[in-house]
Write a protein that holds these residues in place. Structure first.
Motif, PDB file in Angstrom:
ATOM      1  N   LEU A 124       0.815  -1.221   0.000  1.00 47.96           N
ATOM      2  CA  LEU A 124       0.000   0.000   0.000  1.00 47.96           C
ATOM      3  C   LEU A 124       0.849   1.272   0.000  1.00 47.96           C
ATOM      4  CD1 LEU A 124      -3.212  -0.383   2.216  1.00 47.96           C
ATOM      5  CD2 LEU A 124      -3.043   0.017  -0.244  1.00 47.96           C
ATOM      6  N   PRO A 125       1.834   1.406   0.903  1.00 47.07           N
ATOM      7  CA  PRO A 125       2.670   2.610   0.846  1.00 47.07           C
ATOM      8  C   PRO A 125       3.446   2.734  -0.464  1.00 47.07           C
ATOM      9  CG  PRO A 125       2.935   1.497   2.954  1.00 47.07           C
ATOM     10  CD  PRO A 125       2.185   0.575   2.064  1.00 47.07           C
ATOM     11  N   LEU A 126       3.899   1.592  -0.996  1.00 45.50           N
ATOM     12  CA  LEU A 126       4.655   1.634  -2.243  1.00 45.50           C
ATOM     13  C   LEU A 126       3.787   2.111  -3.403  1.00 45.50           C
ATOM     14  CD1 LEU A 126       6.924  -1.538  -2.078  1.00 45.50           C
ATOM     15  CD2 LEU A 126       7.658   0.852  -2.118  1.00 45.50           C
ATOM     16  N   ILE A 127       2.535   1.714  -3.432  1.00 43.39           N
ATOM     17  CA  ILE A 127       1.621   2.195  -4.478  1.00 43.39           C
ATOM     18  C   ILE A 127       1.452   3.706  -4.353  1.00 43.39           C
ATOM     19  CG2 ILE A 127      -0.742   2.107  -5.361  1.00 43.39           C
ATOM     20  CD1 ILE A 127      -0.860  -0.794  -4.279  1.00 43.39           C
ATOM     21  N   ALA A 128       1.260   4.171  -3.110  1.00 44.10           N
ATOM     22  CA  ALA A 128       1.076   5.607  -2.894  1.00 44.10           C
ATOM     23  C   ALA A 128       2.305   6.401  -3.330  1.00 44.10           C
ATOM     24  CB  ALA A 128       0.774   5.873  -1.417  1.00 44.10           C
ATOM     25  N   VAL A 129       3.497   5.868  -3.020  1.00 40.91           N
ATOM     26  CA  VAL A 129       4.735   6.598  -3.315  1.00 40.91           C
ATOM     27  C   VAL A 129       5.099   6.500  -4.793  1.00 40.91           C
ATOM     28  CG1 VAL A 129       7.219   6.646  -2.887  1.00 40.91           C
ATOM     29  CG2 VAL A 129       5.634   6.395  -0.978  1.00 40.91           C
ATOM     30  N   SER A 130       5.078   5.271  -5.330  1.00 45.26           N
ATOM     31  CA  SER A 130       5.588   5.057  -6.691  1.00 45.26           C
ATOM     32  C   SER A 130       4.581   5.427  -7.771  1.00 45.26           C
ATOM     33  CB  SER A 130       6.014   3.599  -6.866  1.00 45.26           C
ATOM     34  OG  SER A 130       4.914   2.727  -6.659  1.00 45.26           O
ATOM     35  N   ALA A 134       2.978  10.207  -3.651  1.00 45.52           N
ATOM     36  CA  ALA A 134       2.477  10.712  -2.377  1.00 45.52           C
ATOM     37  C   ALA A 134       3.612  11.286  -1.540  1.00 45.52           C
ATOM     38  CB  ALA A 134       1.779   9.588  -1.606  1.00 45.52           C
ATOM     39  N   SER A 135       3.290  12.324  -0.747  1.00 44.69           N
ATOM     40  CA  SER A 135       4.256  12.925   0.160  1.00 44.69           C
ATOM     41  C   SER A 135       4.359  12.092   1.432  1.00 44.69           C
ATOM     42  CB  SER A 135       3.816  14.342   0.524  1.00 44.69           C
ATOM     43  OG  SER A 135       2.610  14.306   1.274  1.00 44.69           O
ATOM     44  N   ALA A 136       5.340  12.423   2.280  1.00 46.90           N
ATOM     45  CA  ALA A 136       5.506  11.706   3.547  1.00 46.90           C
ATOM     46  C   ALA A 136       4.263  11.864   4.416  1.00 46.90           C
ATOM     47  CB  ALA A 136       6.738  12.227   4.285  1.00 46.90           C
ATOM     48  N   ASN A 137       3.676  13.059   4.412  1.00 53.42           N
ATOM     49  CA  ASN A 137       2.484  13.298   5.214  1.00 53.42           C
ATOM     50  C   ASN A 137       1.301  12.470   4.708  1.00 53.42           C
ATOM     51  OD1 ASN A 137       0.969  14.798   7.265  1.00 53.42           O
ATOM     52  ND2 ASN A 137      -0.062  15.766   5.534  1.00 53.42           N
ATOM     53  N   GLN A 138       1.176  12.336   3.391  1.00 46.73           N
ATOM     54  CA  GLN A 138       0.088  11.528   2.829  1.00 46.73           C
ATOM     55  C   GLN A 138       0.260  10.050   3.154  1.00 46.73           C
ATOM     56  OE1 GLN A 138       0.598  12.969  -1.192  1.00 46.73           O
ATOM     57  NE2 GLN A 138      -1.306  14.178  -1.105  1.00 46.73           N
ATOM     58  N   VAL A 139       1.500   9.576   3.142  1.00 42.27           N
ATOM     59  CA  VAL A 139       1.770   8.183   3.516  1.00 42.27           C
ATOM     60  C   VAL A 139       1.453   7.963   4.994  1.00 42.27           C
ATOM     61  CG1 VAL A 139       3.559   6.418   3.752  1.00 42.27           C
ATOM     62  CG2 VAL A 139       3.476   7.848   1.702  1.00 42.27           C
ATOM     63  N   ALA A 190      -2.306   6.027   9.426  1.00 38.88           N
ATOM     64  CA  ALA A 190      -3.208   6.437  10.507  1.00 38.88           C
ATOM     65  C   ALA A 190      -4.634   5.954  10.264  1.00 38.88           C
ATOM     66  CB  ALA A 190      -3.185   7.959  10.638  1.00 38.88           C
ATOM     67  N   LEU A 191      -5.078   5.944   9.021  1.00 38.75           N
ATOM     68  CA  LEU A 191      -6.453   5.549   8.717  1.00 38.75           C
ATOM     69  C   LEU A 191      -6.707   4.070   8.996  1.00 38.75           C
ATOM     70  CD1 LEU A 191      -7.124   7.626   5.473  1.00 38.75           C
ATOM     71  CD2 LEU A 191      -8.294   7.853   7.676  1.00 38.75           C
ATOM     72  N   ILE A 192      -5.660   3.267   8.915  1.00 39.71           N
ATOM     73  CA  ILE A 192      -5.818   1.850   9.242  1.00 39.71           C
ATOM     74  C   ILE A 192      -6.163   1.682  10.721  1.00 39.71           C
ATOM     75  CG2 ILE A 192      -4.626  -0.380   9.371  1.00 39.71           C
ATOM     76  CD1 ILE A 192      -3.027   0.443   6.921  1.00 39.71           C
ATOM     77  N   TRP A 193      -5.569   2.542  11.581  1.00 41.78           N
ATOM     78  CA  TRP A 193      -5.789   2.456  13.024  1.00 41.78           C
ATOM     79  C   TRP A 193      -7.044   3.196  13.473  1.00 41.78           C
ATOM     80  CZ3 TRP A 193      -3.114  -0.738  16.070  1.00 41.78           C
ATOM     81  CH2 TRP A 193      -1.880  -1.199  15.610  1.00 41.78           C
TER      82      TRP A 193
END
Length: 444
Positions: A39-45, A49-54, A59-62
């Motif tokens: 999931l983070p890799l999709i957002a970044v690559s 996505a920025s660090a804040n978006q990641v 946070a949304l998972i929790w």
């Protein structure tokens, strides 16, 4: 106390029902490790996505855990907990499959990833609140520690092997397509859990005078804070979680890289060593609890989990010593958290009445998981104003002081969960209930 039957210990290796459930949980745990990477890799690559978006993605998972107290009260009113667990697995599978479909159509967005994180987190809370009543119908009380040890061992093994397997799959298939694998693991879990026969009580007839949902949720929280074992357990666990997130894996990695000057490879090896400590701790937890008692094992784990962070904060000298301190700290901490979790989860299962299990799980989870993001924020502020090394020391000392919640409670005196086996949980808790004054302040 628990109404689960029978109470005699059995060999879980010979229990086909438990083996089937264990297999389903094992498969989905390995799938989770893939999603944590993908999931983070999709957002970044794919979406830059920025660090804040990641960070928001994590946070949304929790976030759904904050509503666990309400969901737990709702789940307690449902008769078929197994169906809810299957539903939770199917929801996670469908939601995850939406990502590779959207990716292949060129339509994946950051908003969709946020929705996936939120919905999978919510389904996870549903599964976790339905799980306790199901567990006691599946496992005899005398086998709680053994069952939790096996389930925790698989989870620890997924942290050892899962990231490597997930990384290889992402390299070959790309991150979005790899999510198909995790979706399939949830489908496998749904099939296996759905085929586990358990004797669940029939649905009670509807009562128009039944208390509203918010009142049932409050009853779950009230039960926790008035119960001598659960009150101390939640206070201790929440304190440990708060300070473990003060240190946080992010700050620990930052300290190891910038202050200890360790390479990414060395840091990765150290964390891998830590995962083997977790695996060993999960396997040995039943043997240790039989030797020193369930309560004392929890006390040892409450200190051994956070305290080794001080080794990292104090690390200095040649490269091998700095890297060794990080690896040793991760190993000891991993061993400690399994000793703590396996025994504490088993103890809580033994003392919660059947009709309260999901409500208590929801109330407990809301507080225990709710302190985690707060701890992360405090850790970031401390690191900014006083530095990384003092922040890690604060996390180590503060986490170890969680033991103070346990010492005046009945927990250290509990040797066994099986009636008639030494000092058992029923004797100790009943004695505490006779002298417990509900009018005194509740430390939560």
């Amino acid at each position: 106390m628990s109404g689960s039957e029978p109470v005699a210990a059995i060999s879980l290796w010979r229990d086909r029902r438990f083996r089937r459930f264990w297999a389903g949980q094992s498969v989905s745990q390995f799938g989770d490790r893939i999603t944590e990477l993908a999931l983070p890799l999709i957002a970044v690559s794919a979406l830059n996505a920025s660090a804040n978006q990641v960070a928001w993605l994590t946070a949304l998972i929790w976030t759904p855990n904050l509503l666990a107290i309400i969901l737990g009260a709702w789940v307690d009113q449902r008769a078929r907990k197994r169906r809810l667990m299957v539903l939770a697995d199917l929801v996670r599978a469908v939601v995850l499959l939406s990502v590779p479909v959207a990716y292949l159509l060129g339509a994946v967005t950051l908003g969709q990833l946020y929705a996936v994180a939120l919905l999978t987190g919510a389904a996870g809370v549903l599964f976790n609140t339905a799980y306790p009543p199901f567990f006691v119908r599946l496992v005899p009380r005398a086998s709680y520690v053994d069952a939790n040890s096996k389930l925790s061992a698989t989870r620890s093994a997924s942290y050892v092997v899962g990231p490597a397997v997930g990384g290889a799959l992402i390299q070959v298939l790309t991150a979005p397509v790899t999510l198909v694998v995790d979706a399939l693991t949830f489908l496998a879990s749904a099939v296996l859990v759905g085929r586990v026969p358990v004797d669940e009580p029939p649905a009670a007839p509807g009562d128009p005078a039944a208390p509203p949902l918010w009142r049932r949720a409050r009853e779950g929280l009230t039960f926790v804070v008035r119960h001598p074992v659960l009150r101390a357990a939640l206070s201790c666990a929440a304190t440990v979680n708060f300070f473990s997130f003060v240190a946080g894996s992010g700050l620990l990695v930052l300290f190891a890289n910038r202050t200890l000057e360790l390479s990414a490879g060395a840091i990765g090896v150290a964390f891998g060593v830590g995962a083997t400590g977790s695996l060993l701790g999960a396997v040995l937890a039943p043997k240790i609890s039989r030797r020193i008692g369930v309560g004392r094992s929890i006390c040892v784990g409450a200190v051994l989990f956070p305290a080794p962070t001080a080794l990292v904060a104090a690390a200095d000298g040649p490269l091998w010593l700095r890297a060794g301190a990080l690896a040793a700290a991760e190993f000891l901490s991993g061993f400690g958290v399994m000793l703590f979790d396996v025994n504490l989860n088993s103890l809580q299962t033994a003392v919660i009445p059947d009709g309260m299990r999901s409500r208590v799980a929801g109330a407990y989870g809301t507080i225990n998981y709710g302190v985690r993001p707060l701890g992360a924020v405090v850790g970031g502020l401390l690191a900014t104003f006083v530095g990384l090394r003092p922040t890690l020391l604060v996390a180590a000392v503060g986490g170890a002081l969680s033991l103070l919640w346990l010492l005046p409670s009945p927990i250290p005196g509990i040797r066994s969960l099986a009636p008639g086996d030494g000092v058992d949980v029923v004797d100790v808790v009943d004695a505490a209930d006779d002298t417990d004054d509900d009018s005194r302040p509740v430390p939560c």
